[in-house]
Structures are given as structure tokens and as C-alpha cells.
Design a protein around this motif. Structure first.
Motif, short mmCIF file in Angstrom:
data_model
loop_
_atom_site.label_atom_id
_atom_site.label_comp_id
_atom_site.label_asym_id
_atom_site.label_seq_id
_atom_site.Cartn_x
_atom_site.Cartn_y
_atom_site.Cartn_z
N THR A 139 0.83 -1.21 0.00
CA THR A 139 0.00 0.00 0.00
C THR A 139 0.86 1.26 0.00
N PRO A 175 -6.62 1.57 -5.47
CA PRO A 175 -6.59 2.60 -6.53
C PRO A 175 -5.24 3.31 -6.50
N GLU A 176 -4.91 4.03 -7.56
CA GLU A 176 -3.68 4.82 -7.51
C GLU A 176 -3.87 5.95 -6.52
N TRP A 177 -2.76 6.46 -5.98
CA TRP A 177 -2.83 7.39 -4.86
C TRP A 177 -3.50 8.72 -5.20
N ASP A 221 -4.09 -2.62 0.13
CA ASP A 221 -4.00 -3.23 -1.20
C ASP A 221 -4.93 -4.42 -1.35
N GLU A 278 5.88 -1.31 -2.25
CA GLU A 278 5.62 -2.56 -2.98
C GLU A 278 5.63 -3.72 -2.00
N THR A 324 0.77 11.77 -0.59
CA THR A 324 -0.69 11.82 -0.41
C THR A 324 -1.05 11.75 1.06
N LEU A 350 5.63 3.20 -3.18
CA LEU A 350 4.70 3.36 -4.29
C LEU A 350 4.59 4.85 -4.63
#
Length: 142
Positions: free
Chosen positions: A10, A101-103, A94, A13, A29, A23
Motif C-alpha cells: 500500500t 486505486p492509484e494514490w 491493497d 511494494e 498523499t 509506491l
């Protein structure tokens, strides 16, 4: 809002017990959400040194957690009100149904209080509009 966030898969990786690569935009974020006064709890299966390594990984990048594997920093296993279940408003993991979803999308969902459904409707409408605009350029009279 209280947000519980997983670490492996999350924020980084999934290489557990090793440390995966960060990531893209995960730390940025989460820091932005903290600036907006959300409380971030690290919610991880890691324990002992592996957990401390994860905390330090985030700390080195400027991310400090409100709490780690607990509802608040002062909570201990010996606490009379201790519950293994976190009391969070949102869980970022994850292993969510539908995956992670992407950040950028995560930020948009939290910041604008949008559901998956609302995000996908927006994306779908954007894609339809892009296709319509292409066809309007090709066939302006239609």
C-alpha cells in the motif's frame, strides 16, 4: 477523519518481510491528508523490528503517524479498553475489494468524499466526452 493505512503493498511494494520500494505518491498523499487534519494510523501485520523499520521508513520521508496498530498513540495491550479492532473511518489497503486505486484517486476520494462508484462515473463520463469531442472534430456537423 481517522484513516488506517496498510504498509506492505500500500505504501511500499509488497516484498514482506523485506522493504519494498515506495509506491508513487503514497507518502506525499498521506502527508497532504494529514495537512488537511486527517489522522493517519499505520495498520500493519509487521511487528517488532520489521514494524519499527516501516515506521522509520515513513519518518525519514516526513510522515509521522497518529498511532500505530492502535486507535491512539497512548493505547497499550494492557489498557482496560484495548480492542484489536481499529476504530477508523476509512481503511486503505491493497487487499481492498477491487484492489488499491492509484494514490491520486485515493486523495480525490478522501478530499472530495467520493465513493468508488462516483469516481468511476466521473472517469466514464470524461472518457465518453473525449470520444465525442474527437468525433465532433472529425464530423463537425453531427
Amino acid at each position: 477523519m481517522i484513516i488506517a493505512v496498510d504498509f506492505d503493498g500500500t505504501i511500499v511494494e509488497h516484498k514482506y518481510p523485506e522493504m519494498g520500494k515506495e509506491l508513487p505518491f503514497a507518502i506525499e498523499t498521506l502527508k497532504k491528508l494529514q495537512e488537511e487534519r486527517h489522522r493517519i494510523i499505520l495498520w500493519s501485520v509487521r511487528e517488532g523490528k520489521l514494524l519499527q523499520d516501516a515506521i522509520e521508513f515513513c519518518r525519514e520521508r516526513g510522515l509521522e503517524f497518529y498511532a500505530v496498530n492502535s486507535n491512539y498513540a497512548e493505547e497499550t495491550l494492557e489498557s482496560t479498553h484495548y480492542s484489536r479492532k481499529l476504530k477508523a473511518d476509512l481503511f486503505i489497503d491493497d487487499r481492498n475489494l477491487g484492489g488499491l486505486p492509484e494514490w491520486g484517486m485515493i486523495y480525490q476520494m478522501v478530499h472530495e468524499q467520493l465513493s468508488y462508484e462516483e469516481i468511476f462515473k466521473r472517469l466514464n463520463n470524461t472518457e465518453k466526452n473525449k470520444k465525442r469531442n474527437v468525433w465532433k472534430k472529425i464530423f463537425p456537423k453531427c
